[in-house]
Enzyme design. Sequence first.
Site, PDB file in Angstrom:
ATOM      1  N   GLU A 146      39.301  36.835  48.409  1.00 34.13           N
ATOM      2  CA  GLU A 146      39.275  38.310  48.450  1.00 34.13           C
ATOM      3  C   GLU A 146      38.217  38.681  49.491  1.00 34.13           C
ATOM      4  OE1 GLU A 146      37.677  40.180  44.914  1.00 34.13           O
ATOM      5  OE2 GLU A 146      38.425  42.179  45.454  1.00 34.13           O
TER       6      GLU A 146
ATOM      7  N   HIS B  82      40.253  34.437  40.991  1.00 31.86           N
ATOM      8  CA  HIS B  82      40.089  35.279  42.176  1.00 31.86           C
ATOM      9  C   HIS B  82      39.559  34.375  43.295  1.00 31.86           C
ATOM     10  CE1 HIS B  82      40.452  38.536  39.343  1.00 31.86           C
ATOM     11  NE2 HIS B  82      40.145  39.469  40.219  1.00 31.86           N
TER      12      HIS B  82
ATOM     13  N   HIS C 206      42.442  44.352  35.465  1.00 28.50           N
ATOM     14  CA  HIS C 206      41.270  44.180  34.594  1.00 28.50           C
ATOM     15  C   HIS C 206      41.273  45.347  33.626  1.00 28.50           C
ATOM     16  CE1 HIS C 206      39.511  41.145  37.379  1.00 28.50           C
ATOM     17  NE2 HIS C 206      40.216  41.840  38.252  1.00 28.50           N
TER      18      HIS C 206
ATOM     19  N   HIS D 225      47.782  41.373  37.791  1.00 25.91           N
ATOM     20  CA  HIS D 225      46.359  41.442  38.179  1.00 25.91           C
ATOM     21  C   HIS D 225      45.805  42.804  37.799  1.00 25.91           C
ATOM     22  CE1 HIS D 225      43.173  40.342  41.471  1.00 25.91           C
ATOM     23  NE2 HIS D 225      42.631  41.125  40.538  1.00 25.91           N
TER      24      HIS D 225
ATOM     25  N   ASP E  47      44.752  46.023  39.991  1.00 27.87           N
ATOM     26  CA  ASP E  47      43.377  45.505  39.886  1.00 27.87           C
ATOM     27  C   ASP E  47      42.517  46.346  38.930  1.00 27.87           C
ATOM     28  OD1 ASP E  47      41.393  43.680  40.375  1.00 27.87           O
ATOM     29  OD2 ASP E  47      41.021  44.245  42.446  1.00 27.87           O
TER      30      ASP E  47
HETATM   31  N1  HPA Z   1      37.261  41.082  42.285  1.00 27.70           N
HETATM   32  C1  HPA Z   1      36.344  40.423  41.585  1.00 27.70           C
HETATM   33  N2  HPA Z   1      35.973  40.790  40.369  1.00 27.70           N
HETATM   34  C2  HPA Z   1      36.547  41.859  39.826  1.00 27.70           C
HETATM   35  C3  HPA Z   1      37.502  42.565  40.498  1.00 27.70           C
HETATM   36  C4  HPA Z   1      37.892  42.148  41.791  1.00 27.70           C
HETATM   37  O1  HPA Z   1      38.757  42.723  42.484  1.00 27.70           O
HETATM   38  N3  HPA Z   1      37.858  43.579  39.672  1.00 27.70           N
HETATM   39  C5  HPA Z   1      37.152  43.458  38.536  1.00 27.70           C
HETATM   40  N4  HPA Z   1      36.350  42.412  38.622  1.00 27.70           N
HETATM   41 ZN    ZN Z   2      40.651  41.557  40.252  1.00 27.21          ZN
END
Ligand code: HPA
Ligand code: ZN
Length: 334
Positions: A197, A194, A16, A14, A275
């Site tokens: 969260e 996702h 980005h 995970h 992340d």
């Molecule tokens: N959540 C949703 N979108 C995102 C995240 C995340 O943690 N990081 C980068 N884009």
């Molecule tokens: Zn993410």
Amino acid sequence: MYQFIAGLPKVELHLHIEGSLEPELMFQLAKRNNIDIPYASPDEVRAAYDFSNLQSFLDIYYQGAQVLITERDFYDLTWAYMLRCKTDNVLHAELFFDPQTHTSRGVDFDLVMKGICGALAAAEIELGISSQLILCFLRHLDEASAFDTLNQAQAWKQQIVAVGLDSSELGHPPEKFARVFATARQQGYLTVAHAGEEGPSSNIIDALDILQVSRIDHGVRCVDDPQLVTRLIDEQIHLTVCPLSNTKLKVFASMEQHNIVDLLYKGVSVGVNSDDPAYFGGYMNDNFNALANAHPLTYEQLAKFTSNAIDASFCNAQRKYELQQQLQVYLDKQ
Ligand code: HPA
Ligand code: ZN
């Protein structure tokens, strides 16, 4: 403990790639591309990273990505992350990228792919780190834009293992992308999303049932629904958990209150991930260290995060076997 964590073989599922843009590189690229950014120094950029929730982060994250223009920019960004993987002993990484963040600014999809894939290929050869690429749709944009992005990916299908879903979870539930994900699956992509969260645990159920995802990104709100937790355990559905992200974005008030260790005890397949490491205060080792500081964790439990991630990765069976072997060799040495 820090020494054990530093040497522990790791797998990141995970991450980005746009979230690994360090303020120093942001400045360098802004200069190279003649782009104005509203900060005077990298330190000033860092000072702005004080988030109250997911959206407050996303606004700054999309702004930061505007310095990425050329193939070389995407190569440099990706190479810098892979070097960090080497430092943190990450042996395999599965990277998200957000094409719409770039194509909406007139940056060509193919250029983004060439830059990222060029660096990943170099990392495999020069650093021995294997990787996979996951295309994420921005869920705050509409279905037509996601379909358009899926079409642009056609020529790069061999380089993209899965599609995912990121950006603002609240107000943009999984079912909004049911048809896009169905088409992607028909085309042979695996799927992730996702969910849970900031959004409700029902988003996790819908990601599993409607989007038919192989694993859930974040997923920490599963605990609101005990039946769902039982399902995650029974079906061994992996959650790619991001401890520092969750505390920076106030999903949990403190690391002590993070539920990943509880989930591990219950038998849920959880892993540790960074992340958006440039924005949330750290890469893989930092995430492991922050957890170990706040929770009593044994070597075996720390290694279980890696073992779970290997099993849940999109590597072939041979690579999974090699990774499990390397983990076992390390544990045997302790
Ligand atoms: N959540 C949703 N979108 C995102 C995240 C995340 O943690 N990081 C980068 N884009
Ligand atoms: Zn993410």
